[in-house]
Design a protein around this motif. Structure first.
Motif, short mmCIF file in Angstrom:
data_model
loop_
_atom_site.label_atom_id
_atom_site.label_comp_id
_atom_site.label_asym_id
_atom_site.label_seq_id
_atom_site.Cartn_x
_atom_site.Cartn_y
_atom_site.Cartn_z
N TRP A 1 58.57 -96.98 58.38
CA TRP A 1 58.48 -96.31 57.07
C TRP A 1 57.48 -97.12 56.27
CZ3 TRP A 1 63.37 -95.79 53.39
CH2 TRP A 1 63.07 -94.87 52.37
N ALA B 1 57.92 -99.93 53.33
CA ALA B 1 59.29 -100.48 53.26
C ALA B 1 59.27 -101.92 53.81
CB ALA B 1 60.26 -99.61 54.04
N ASN C 1 61.48 -103.93 55.43
CA ASN C 1 62.02 -104.33 56.73
C ASN C 1 61.14 -103.91 57.91
OD1 ASN C 1 64.55 -105.88 56.21
ND2 ASN C 1 64.95 -104.07 54.96
N ARG D 1 58.35 -106.38 58.37
CA ARG D 1 58.61 -107.64 59.09
C ARG D 1 58.17 -107.50 60.55
NH1 ARG D 1 64.79 -108.10 57.79
NH2 ARG D 1 64.77 -110.11 58.82
N ARG E 1 68.67 -96.54 59.74
CA ARG E 1 67.74 -97.43 59.03
C ARG E 1 66.53 -97.69 59.92
NH1 ARG E 1 72.64 -101.15 57.73
NH2 ARG E 1 73.25 -100.40 55.67
N ALA F 1 65.35 -105.63 62.24
CA ALA F 1 64.00 -106.19 62.41
C ALA F 1 63.99 -107.41 63.34
CB ALA F 1 63.42 -106.54 61.04
N PHE G 1 67.70 -108.93 50.58
CA PHE G 1 68.86 -108.17 50.08
C PHE G 1 68.98 -108.29 48.55
CE2 PHE G 1 71.44 -108.62 54.32
CZ PHE G 1 70.52 -107.82 54.96
N PHE H 1 66.37 -93.38 44.04
CA PHE H 1 67.47 -93.79 44.91
C PHE H 1 68.85 -93.48 44.30
CE2 PHE H 1 63.83 -95.93 46.62
CZ PHE H 1 64.02 -95.79 47.99
N SER I 1 71.47 -98.47 51.62
CA SER I 1 70.81 -97.75 52.72
C SER I 1 71.82 -97.53 53.84
CB SER I 1 69.62 -98.54 53.25
OG SER I 1 70.07 -99.67 53.98
N1 LIG Z 1 68.79 -105.58 58.12
C1 LIG Z 1 68.02 -104.42 58.46
C2 LIG Z 1 67.65 -103.68 57.20
C3 LIG Z 1 67.04 -102.30 57.47
C4 LIG Z 1 66.86 -101.49 56.20
O1 LIG Z 1 67.63 -101.59 55.24
N2 LIG Z 1 65.83 -100.64 56.18
C5 LIG Z 1 65.58 -99.77 55.06
C6 LIG Z 1 64.08 -99.73 54.76
S1 LIG Z 1 63.47 -101.28 54.23
C7 LIG Z 1 66.02 -98.36 55.40
O2 LIG Z 1 65.97 -97.97 56.54
N3 LIG Z 1 66.46 -97.58 54.42
C8 LIG Z 1 66.92 -96.26 54.68
C9 LIG Z 1 67.21 -95.49 53.44
O3 LIG Z 1 66.88 -95.95 52.35
O4 LIG Z 1 67.76 -94.40 53.56
C10 LIG Z 1 66.79 -104.84 59.28
O5 LIG Z 1 66.54 -106.04 59.35
O6 LIG Z 1 66.12 -104.02 59.91
#
Ligand SMILES: N[C@@H](CCC(=O)N[C@@H](CS)C(=O)NCC(=O)O)C(=O)O
Length: 210
Positions: A6, A9, A11, A14, A49, A64, A104, A117, A123
């Motif tokens: 995405w 975004a 994550n 990374r 996610r 990630a 976070f 949001f 998320s």
């Molecule tokens: N701890 C997870 C965090 C993943 C995460 O929160 N991703 C966000 C984007 S940065 C997401 O998918 N959000 C989905 C949403 O907002 O619906 C990782 O390291 O991948």
């Protein structure tokens, strides 16, 4: 193999920085649609996610750092998770801290503040998760504390987990740029963070994933 991502975004970024550091290219599918993830991706995703990596046998790997560890095992050099037990443990300590107290904390501000949001304060849920305005204030405090502690660490070290670039720097720079995009500042007195951030921003992997 395919990486679901995405654009913009923090994550997925990374993993994008990690891939650029390794000089790896893998097929990528953009699954963001405005402030949401596309329904057909959500229907198949493990945690709803991104990032998420789909292997050729259909296995889906979310998180990630799990994706980065998998890629590190297949493509060990340059080593971004450390190459001796002590350095590996320090990298893990700082990387986990940068996620929990950095990424976070900024997300707490971002998701509880932005109108886009509303109803999605967290998320990954199918349920409505209402925004809690008080978390904007608490998240802002957490982000300041993150920069202050990071500054103390960077006073004695070139990089977050020591003298070599690692995944801890990747998570820290994503947290920092996410904070700046959320209109949070690096505190003026955190000169070590500013020095490190300027250096990392000039790094190609960081610059091209902006
Ligand atoms: N701890 C997870 C965090 C993943 C995460 O929160 N991703 C966000 C984007 S940065 C997401 O998918 N959000 C989905 C949403 O907002 O619906 C990782 O390291 O991948």
């Amino acid at each position: 193999v395919k990486l679901y991502t995405w654009k913009h975004a923090p994550n997925p970024r990374r993993v994008a920085i990690f891939l650029a550091e390794k000089g790896l290219e893998i097929p990528v599918e953009e699954v963001g649609e405005g402030a949401q993830l596309k329904p057909d991706f959500l229907a198949k995703s493990v945690h709803r996610r991104v990032p998420e990596l789909e292997l050729d046998d259909g296995t889906r790997i979310g998180e990630a750092m799990a994706i980065c560890r998998y890629l590190e095992a297949l493509h060990p050099n340059p080593r971004l998770f450390g190459d001796d037990p002590k350095h590996a443990a320090l990298i893990e300590m700082w990387e986990r801290w940068c996620e929990a107290d950095g990424v976070f904390a900024v997300a707490e501000v971002f998701r509880n503040k932005l109108p886009a949001f509303a109803g999605r304060g967290l998320s990954g849920y199918t349920e409505t998760t209402h925004q809690i305005p008080a978390l904007v204030e608490r998240g802002t405090l957490r982000v300041r504390a993150f920069f202050e502690r990071l500054d103390r660490q960077l006073a004695g070290h070139k990089y977050v987990a020591g003298e070599r670039f690692s995944v801890a720097d990747i998570t820290a720079v994503c947290a920092t740029d996410f904070a700046l995009r959320t209109k949070l500042q690096i505190p003026a007195e955190c000169a070590n963070v500013s020095r490190w951030h300027a250096e990392l921003s000039a790094r190609p992997s960081v610059a091209i994933t902006r």
